[in-house]
Design a protein around this motif. Structure first.
Motif, PDB file in Angstrom:
ATOM      1  N   ILE A  76      -4.076  24.209  -2.770  1.00  0.00           N
ATOM      2  CA  ILE A  76      -3.743  22.800  -2.599  1.00  0.00           C
ATOM      3  C   ILE A  76      -4.785  21.944  -3.310  1.00  0.00           C
ATOM      4  O   ILE A  76      -5.974  22.049  -3.031  1.00  0.00           O
ATOM      5  CB  ILE A  76      -3.656  22.428  -1.103  1.00  0.00           C
ATOM      6  N   ASN A  77      -4.320  21.101  -4.231  1.00  0.00           N
ATOM      7  CA  ASN A  77      -5.183  20.167  -4.949  1.00  0.00           C
ATOM      8  C   ASN A  77      -5.609  19.048  -4.002  1.00  0.00           C
ATOM      9  O   ASN A  77      -4.796  18.549  -3.236  1.00  0.00           O
ATOM     10  CB  ASN A  77      -4.392  19.597  -6.140  1.00  0.00           C
ATOM     11  N   VAL A  78      -6.879  18.637  -4.059  1.00  0.00           N
ATOM     12  CA  VAL A  78      -7.408  17.616  -3.157  1.00  0.00           C
ATOM     13  C   VAL A  78      -7.946  16.433  -3.958  1.00  0.00           C
ATOM     14  O   VAL A  78      -8.708  16.610  -4.908  1.00  0.00           O
ATOM     15  CB  VAL A  78      -8.546  18.188  -2.276  1.00  0.00           C
ATOM     16  N   ILE A  79      -7.551  15.230  -3.525  1.00  0.00           N
ATOM     17  CA  ILE A  79      -8.064  13.993  -4.108  1.00  0.00           C
ATOM     18  C   ILE A  79      -8.602  13.152  -2.955  1.00  0.00           C
ATOM     19  O   ILE A  79      -7.874  12.864  -2.003  1.00  0.00           O
ATOM     20  CB  ILE A  79      -6.959  13.229  -4.856  1.00  0.00           C
ATOM     21  N   CYS A  80      -9.868  12.783  -3.031  1.00  0.00           N
ATOM     22  CA  CYS A  80     -10.495  11.967  -1.989  1.00  0.00           C
ATOM     23  C   CYS A  80     -10.873  10.608  -2.548  1.00  0.00           C
ATOM     24  O   CYS A  80     -10.983  10.425  -3.759  1.00  0.00           O
ATOM     25  CB  CYS A  80     -11.741  12.661  -1.450  1.00  0.00           C
ATOM     26  N   GLY A  81     -11.091   9.676  -1.642  1.00  0.00           N
ATOM     27  CA  GLY A  81     -11.536   8.349  -2.037  1.00  0.00           C
ATOM     28  C   GLY A  81     -10.415   7.340  -2.178  1.00  0.00           C
ATOM     29  O   GLY A  81     -10.627   6.229  -2.669  1.00  0.00           O
ATOM     30  N   ALA A  82      -9.202   7.690  -1.732  1.00  0.00           N
ATOM     31  CA  ALA A  82      -8.070   6.762  -1.810  1.00  0.00           C
ATOM     32  C   ALA A  82      -8.114   5.794  -0.636  1.00  0.00           C
ATOM     33  O   ALA A  82      -8.624   6.115   0.436  1.00  0.00           O
ATOM     34  CB  ALA A  82      -6.755   7.535  -1.806  1.00  0.00           C
ATOM     35  N   SER A  83      -7.540   4.623  -0.831  1.00  0.00           N
ATOM     36  CA  SER A  83      -7.437   3.653   0.262  1.00  0.00           C
ATOM     37  C   SER A  83      -6.197   2.797   0.049  1.00  0.00           C
ATOM     38  O   SER A  83      -5.733   2.633  -1.075  1.00  0.00           O
ATOM     39  CB  SER A  83      -8.688   2.773   0.342  1.00  0.00           C
ATOM     40  N   GLY A  84      -5.661   2.308   1.173  1.00  0.00           N
ATOM     41  CA  GLY A  84      -4.518   1.403   1.102  1.00  0.00           C
ATOM     42  C   GLY A  84      -3.211   2.025   1.535  1.00  0.00           C
ATOM     43  O   GLY A  84      -3.174   2.999   2.297  1.00  0.00           O
ATOM     44  N   ASP A  85      -2.128   1.471   1.027  1.00  0.00           N
ATOM     45  CA  ASP A  85      -0.766   1.861   1.372  1.00  0.00           C
ATOM     46  C   ASP A  85      -0.428   3.238   0.793  1.00  0.00           C
ATOM     47  O   ASP A  85      -0.611   3.468  -0.411  1.00  0.00           O
ATOM     48  CB  ASP A  85       0.206   0.810   0.834  1.00  0.00           C
ATOM     49  N   VAL A  86       0.081   4.139   1.632  1.00  0.00           N
ATOM     50  CA  VAL A  86       0.333   5.515   1.202  1.00  0.00           C
ATOM     51  C   VAL A  86       1.335   5.606   0.051  1.00  0.00           C
ATOM     52  O   VAL A  86       1.126   6.378  -0.890  1.00  0.00           O
ATOM     53  CB  VAL A  86       0.769   6.430   2.378  1.00  0.00           C
ATOM     54  N   GLU A  87       2.404   4.836   0.104  1.00  0.00           N
ATOM     55  CA  GLU A  87       3.404   4.931  -0.964  1.00  0.00           C
ATOM     56  C   GLU A  87       2.852   4.398  -2.286  1.00  0.00           C
ATOM     57  O   GLU A  87       3.078   4.988  -3.347  1.00  0.00           O
ATOM     58  CB  GLU A  87       4.694   4.203  -0.587  1.00  0.00           C
ATOM     59  N   LYS A  88       2.100   3.305  -2.242  1.00  0.00           N
ATOM     60  CA  LYS A  88       1.496   2.776  -3.462  1.00  0.00           C
ATOM     61  C   LYS A  88       0.509   3.788  -4.044  1.00  0.00           C
ATOM     62  O   LYS A  88       0.445   3.965  -5.272  1.00  0.00           O
ATOM     63  CB  LYS A  88       0.793   1.450  -3.194  1.00  0.00           C
ATOM     64  N   ILE A  89      -0.228   4.473  -3.190  1.00  0.00           N
ATOM     65  CA  ILE A  89      -1.172   5.495  -3.657  1.00  0.00           C
ATOM     66  C   ILE A  89      -0.425   6.580  -4.428  1.00  0.00           C
ATOM     67  O   ILE A  89      -0.838   6.989  -5.515  1.00  0.00           O
ATOM     68  CB  ILE A  89      -1.959   6.088  -2.471  1.00  0.00           C
ATOM     69  N   VAL A  90       0.684   7.054  -3.876  1.00  0.00           N
ATOM     70  CA  VAL A  90       1.447   8.117  -4.543  1.00  0.00           C
ATOM     71  C   VAL A  90       2.058   7.618  -5.847  1.00  0.00           C
ATOM     72  O   VAL A  90       2.003   8.313  -6.868  1.00  0.00           O
ATOM     73  CB  VAL A  90       2.526   8.705  -3.605  1.00  0.00           C
TER      74      VAL A  90
END
Length: 110
Positions: free
Chosen positions: A79-93
């Motif tokens: 599983i690829n991991v990306i950390c440090g995201a913030s905000g709305d989940v759909e906008k992130i994707v």
């Protein structure tokens, strides 16, 4: 089809992966979101969530923060991991799929 999971409290990404009440799971095909589901967090136990999410077909997780040991276990489970995201989940994707995701420092430093 790819599956991307984000830990969340409602529609906002959680800053600590294992402590989120749920995961929002996006099914993605040809870099477009096809489906969005909620997967309840069955509980935070060392080493459990990487296997649990792998069994649900997740290939990428995006979080505000995650400890390095957890990152290593996720990666060992493919599983690829990306950390440090913030905000709305759909906008992130959407940003991730467009290769426009901006991340900050991993919110979990232990």
């Amino acid at each position: 089809m790819r599956k991307i999971a984000l830990p969340s409290s409602g529609e906002t990404v959680s800053q600590h992966f294992g402590h989120a009440p749920q995961f929002v799971v996006f099914s993605v095909e040809n870099n477009h979101i096809k489906d969005k589901n909620i997967l309840k967090n069955p509980g935070h136990r060392p080493g459990f969530l990487p296997k649990f999410l792998n069994e649900h077909g997740i290939d990428t997780v995006i979080s505000g923060g995650m400890g390095q040991k957890a990152v290593d276990i996720f990666e060992a489970n493919g599983i690829n991991v990306i950390c440090g995201a913030s905000g709305d989940v759909e906008k992130i994707v959407v940003d991730y799929l467009a290769d426009n995701l901006t991340t900050d420092q991993n919110a979990c430093d232990h």
